[in-house]
Design a protein around this motif. Structure first.
Motif, PDB file in Angstrom:
ATOM      1  N   SER A  94       0.795  -1.225   0.000  1.00 51.72           N
ATOM      2  CA  SER A  94       0.000   0.000   0.000  1.00 51.72           C
ATOM      3  C   SER A  94       0.826   1.273   0.000  1.00 51.72           C
ATOM      4  CB  SER A  94      -0.951   0.005   1.207  1.00 51.72           C
ATOM      5  OG  SER A  94      -0.208  -0.105   2.413  1.00 51.72           O
ATOM      6  N   ASP A  95       2.094   1.218   0.413  1.00 49.30           N
ATOM      7  CA  ASP A  95       2.930   2.418   0.403  1.00 49.30           C
ATOM      8  C   ASP A  95       3.830   2.482  -0.831  1.00 49.30           C
ATOM      9  OD1 ASP A  95       4.362   0.234   1.267  1.00 49.30           O
ATOM     10  OD2 ASP A  95       5.453   1.289   2.844  1.00 49.30           O
ATOM     11  N   GLU A 130      12.944   3.497  -4.323  1.00 50.14           N
ATOM     12  CA  GLU A 130      12.641   4.930  -4.293  1.00 50.14           C
ATOM     13  C   GLU A 130      12.955   5.468  -2.900  1.00 50.14           C
ATOM     14  OE1 GLU A 130      11.726   6.948  -6.608  1.00 50.14           O
ATOM     15  OE2 GLU A 130      10.918   5.717  -8.239  1.00 50.14           O
ATOM     16  N   LYS A 131      14.156   6.032  -2.736  1.00 46.01           N
ATOM     17  CA  LYS A 131      14.532   6.647  -1.465  1.00 46.01           C
ATOM     18  C   LYS A 131      14.097   8.110  -1.531  1.00 46.01           C
ATOM     19  CE  LYS A 131      18.109   3.437  -0.084  1.00 46.01           C
ATOM     20  NZ  LYS A 131      19.386   3.260   0.623  1.00 46.01           N
ATOM     21  N   VAL A 132      12.816   8.318  -1.246  1.00 44.23           N
ATOM     22  CA  VAL A 132      12.191   9.615  -1.470  1.00 44.23           C
ATOM     23  C   VAL A 132      12.878  10.718  -0.669  1.00 44.23           C
ATOM     24  CG1 VAL A 132      10.038  10.920  -1.263  1.00 44.23           C
ATOM     25  CG2 VAL A 132       9.991   8.537  -2.030  1.00 44.23           C
ATOM     26  N   TYR A 133      13.226  10.436   0.586  1.00 48.28           N
ATOM     27  CA  TYR A 133      13.818  11.470   1.433  1.00 48.28           C
ATOM     28  C   TYR A 133      15.220  11.852   0.971  1.00 48.28           C
ATOM     29  CZ  TYR A 133       9.919  10.173   4.440  1.00 48.28           C
ATOM     30  OH  TYR A 133       8.660   9.910   4.927  1.00 48.28           O
ATOM     31  N   GLU A 134      15.890  10.948   0.269  1.00 52.71           N
ATOM     32  CA  GLU A 134      17.212  11.241  -0.264  1.00 52.71           C
ATOM     33  C   GLU A 134      17.144  11.722  -1.711  1.00 52.71           C
ATOM     34  OE1 GLU A 134      19.704   7.835   0.101  1.00 52.71           O
ATOM     35  OE2 GLU A 134      19.420   7.637   2.264  1.00 52.71           O
ATOM     36  N   GLY A 135      16.001  11.527  -2.337  1.00 56.84           N
ATOM     37  CA  GLY A 135      15.862  11.922  -3.732  1.00 56.84           C
ATOM     38  C   GLY A 135      16.622  11.033  -4.690  1.00 56.84           C
ATOM     39  N   THR A 136      16.830   9.759  -4.326  1.00 60.21           N
ATOM     40  CA  THR A 136      17.587   8.838  -5.176  1.00 60.21           C
ATOM     41  C   THR A 136      16.695   7.702  -5.658  1.00 60.21           C
ATOM     42  OG1 THR A 136      18.337   7.504  -3.278  1.00 60.21           O
ATOM     43  CG2 THR A 136      19.727   9.349  -3.960  1.00 60.21           C
ATOM     44  N   HIS A 137      17.061   7.144  -6.806  1.00 56.06           N
ATOM     45  CA  HIS A 137      16.317   6.044  -7.415  1.00 56.06           C
ATOM     46  C   HIS A 137      17.337   5.001  -7.871  1.00 56.06           C
ATOM     47  CE1 HIS A 137      13.183   9.186  -7.804  1.00 56.06           C
ATOM     48  NE2 HIS A 137      14.186   9.915  -8.257  1.00 56.06           N
ATOM     49  N   THR A 138      17.147   3.765  -7.458  1.00 53.24           N
ATOM     50  CA  THR A 138      18.056   2.695  -7.857  1.00 53.24           C
ATOM     51  C   THR A 138      17.239   1.570  -8.483  1.00 53.24           C
ATOM     52  OG1 THR A 138      19.528   3.216  -6.000  1.00 53.24           O
ATOM     53  CG2 THR A 138      19.844   1.094  -7.099  1.00 53.24           C
ATOM     54  N   PHE A 218       9.067   2.014  -2.087  1.00 49.69           N
ATOM     55  CA  PHE A 218       9.395   3.121  -1.188  1.00 49.69           C
ATOM     56  C   PHE A 218      10.335   2.653  -0.079  1.00 49.69           C
ATOM     57  CE2 PHE A 218       8.678   5.616   2.638  1.00 49.69           C
ATOM     58  CZ  PHE A 218       8.808   6.907   2.176  1.00 49.69           C
ATOM     59  N   ILE A 219      11.427   3.376   0.088  1.00 53.57           N
ATOM     60  CA  ILE A 219      12.408   3.070   1.135  1.00 53.57           C
ATOM     61  C   ILE A 219      12.663   4.330   1.947  1.00 53.57           C
ATOM     62  CG2 ILE A 219      14.833   2.496   1.587  1.00 53.57           C
ATOM     63  CD1 ILE A 219      13.516   0.082   0.723  1.00 53.57           C
ATOM     64  N   GLY A 220      12.691   4.193   3.276  1.00 54.57           N
ATOM     65  CA  GLY A 220      13.125   5.324   4.082  1.00 54.57           C
ATOM     66  C   GLY A 220      12.253   5.671   5.266  1.00 54.57           C
ATOM     67  N   ARG A 221      11.090   5.022   5.399  1.00 53.79           N
ATOM     68  CA  ARG A 221      10.241   5.344   6.531  1.00 53.79           C
ATOM     69  C   ARG A 221      10.806   4.768   7.826  1.00 53.79           C
ATOM     70  NH1 ARG A 221       6.546   2.593   5.291  1.00 53.79           N
ATOM     71  NH2 ARG A 221       5.490   3.954   3.812  1.00 53.79           N
ATOM     72  N   GLU A 222      10.758   5.555   8.885  1.00 53.64           N
ATOM     73  CA  GLU A 222      11.195   5.063  10.190  1.00 53.64           C
ATOM     74  C   GLU A 222      10.305   3.900  10.615  1.00 53.64           C
ATOM     75  OE1 GLU A 222      11.931   6.715  14.764  1.00 53.64           O
ATOM     76  OE2 GLU A 222      11.220   8.065  13.181  1.00 53.64           O
ATOM     77  N   GLY A 223      10.919   2.811  11.051  1.00 54.98           N
ATOM     78  CA  GLY A 223      10.154   1.642  11.463  1.00 54.98           C
ATOM     79  C   GLY A 223       9.777   0.711  10.335  1.00 54.98           C
ATOM     80  N   GLN A 224      10.170   1.056   9.090  1.00 57.05           N
ATOM     81  CA  GLN A 224       9.878   0.182   7.944  1.00 57.05           C
ATOM     82  C   GLN A 224      10.554  -1.165   8.153  1.00 57.05           C
ATOM     83  OE1 GLN A 224      11.070   1.914   4.213  1.00 57.05           O
ATOM     84  NE2 GLN A 224       9.639   0.678   3.022  1.00 57.05           N
TER      85      GLN A 224
END
Length: 343
Positions: A94-95, A130-138, A218-224
């Motif tokens: 869902s995220d 998608e590391k949204v908070y870093e603005g990077t895509h791998t 999506f990667i980067g949420r605290e507690g993910q």
């Protein structure tokens, strides 16, 4: 109307993210009526249930809401699978979301299989961290590992790099293949996507790989769940999933294709390596003993799998002993994390 594909969306307290996920599928499919979206509300405590019902009311015949008591990610995946009417089934958390252009391409290919009555058990595509908070895509793709633009069997695959495992994000199974696999998904357990990406593979006789960046992870949420600190806290669940994978096959006798066997052995070795690394990071008193028990149980279950997992390059360098060994193992793990950007 016949459904070409069902998208299952396991959702727990997902009210903040689910609209983006659902919209990406609707827009990417151009609101096609031959797709189906099943939103599985896994006993959420926020507005997820109401939102799921609202989506169903807005797009009847395309979106369905399923409500259940909280059972965890794996049980939600199975609930979506049980309800699925599509020839194919794809899980989208869902995220996360799907790229519109890539989704359009995938649907064209799947519809072509249906029109020509070609049976393809597994459709594979790329995914993007998608590391949204870093603005990077791998992007993780499978060039050189898999044939492109053709239907193929396991005997035609190449060598997979360490960062090229076929994860849930890259897989779209035929629904009947998944159902026949009787996925052993434990309740209230994270990391079951590894079971999903491992257990059904020997049942897949025909595959197709599209070199498209479809799934946005999506990667980067605290507690993910893939956050390192969270993984260490859930070490018991990592062990549980790895044990289920271990007991699913005697790889050297149960898997006919030598190339598939080699791939699955590599995947399982990586799971054992993760258990070893997380044990070194853990402060639990019993962690070392549990890891020792897991290795001993693997040796008793299948000594050939044990030797390959323990004494290959990956197993060797993730199980170095002593303080110097721990330091070396964790240094290599940090380096791999920076190179492959997996958490």
């Amino acid at each position: 109307m016949h459904k070409v594909i069902t998208f299952g969306i396991p959702s727990y307290n997902a009210a903040k993210d689910m609209d983006h996920c659902i919209t990406s599928i609707l827009e990417g499919s151009n609101y096609a009526t031959d797709i189906e979206i099943i939103v599985v509300d896994d006993g959420s405590k926020d507005e997820t249930a109401d939102k799921a019902d609202e989506w169903e009311a807005r797009y009847p015949g395309i979106i369905r809401a399923v409500h259940q008591e909280n059972g965890g990610h794996g049980i939600a995946v199975l609930s979506g699978l049980r309800e699925a009417q599509g020839t194919y089934y794809k899980v989208v958390d869902s995220d996360d979301w799907l790229d519109a252009a890539a989704l359009s391409t995938m649907l064209s290919i799947l519809r072509g299989f249906e029109e020509r009555d070609q049976r393809v058990d597994l459709f594979i595509s790329n995914y993007v961290y998608e590391k949204v908070y870093e603005g990077t895509h791998t992007a993780i793709g499978y060039k050189f590992a898999l044939p492109r633009k053709k239907i193929f069997s396991w005997d035609q695959i190449g060598h997979f790099r360490l960062d090229q495992n076929l994860l849930m994000h890259s897989l779209c199974y035929r629904t009947d293949v998944l159902r026949e696999s009787n996925l052993p998904m434990p309740p209230h357990t994270f990391y079951v996507d590894n079971i999903y990406a491992y257990v059904p593979l020997p049942r897949c006789k025909t595959m197709y790989y599209a070199d498209i960046d479809l799934y946005r992870y999506f990667i980067g949420r605290e507690g993910q769940s893939v956050n390192e600190a969270t993984m260490v806290k859930r070490l018991d669940q990592q062990f549980r999933v790895t044990r289920i994978m271990m007991e699913s096959y005697h790889l050297y006798s149960d898997v006919e294709s030598s190339r598939l066997r080699s791939y699955m052995m590599g995947y399982f070795t990586m799971m054992m390596a993760i258990c070893s690394v997380l044990t070194k990071l853990s402060e639990e008193d019993c962690a070392d003993e549990r890891l020792k028990t897991l290795w001993n149980d693997l040796k008793a279950y299948d000594e050939r799998m044990y030797r390959r997992a323990r004494y290959g390059v990956v197993g060797f360098f993730t199980n170095l002993r002593g303080r110097a060994g721990d330091k070396t193992t964790l240094g290599l793990y940090r380096l791999a994390s920076k190179i492959f950007k997996f958490n």
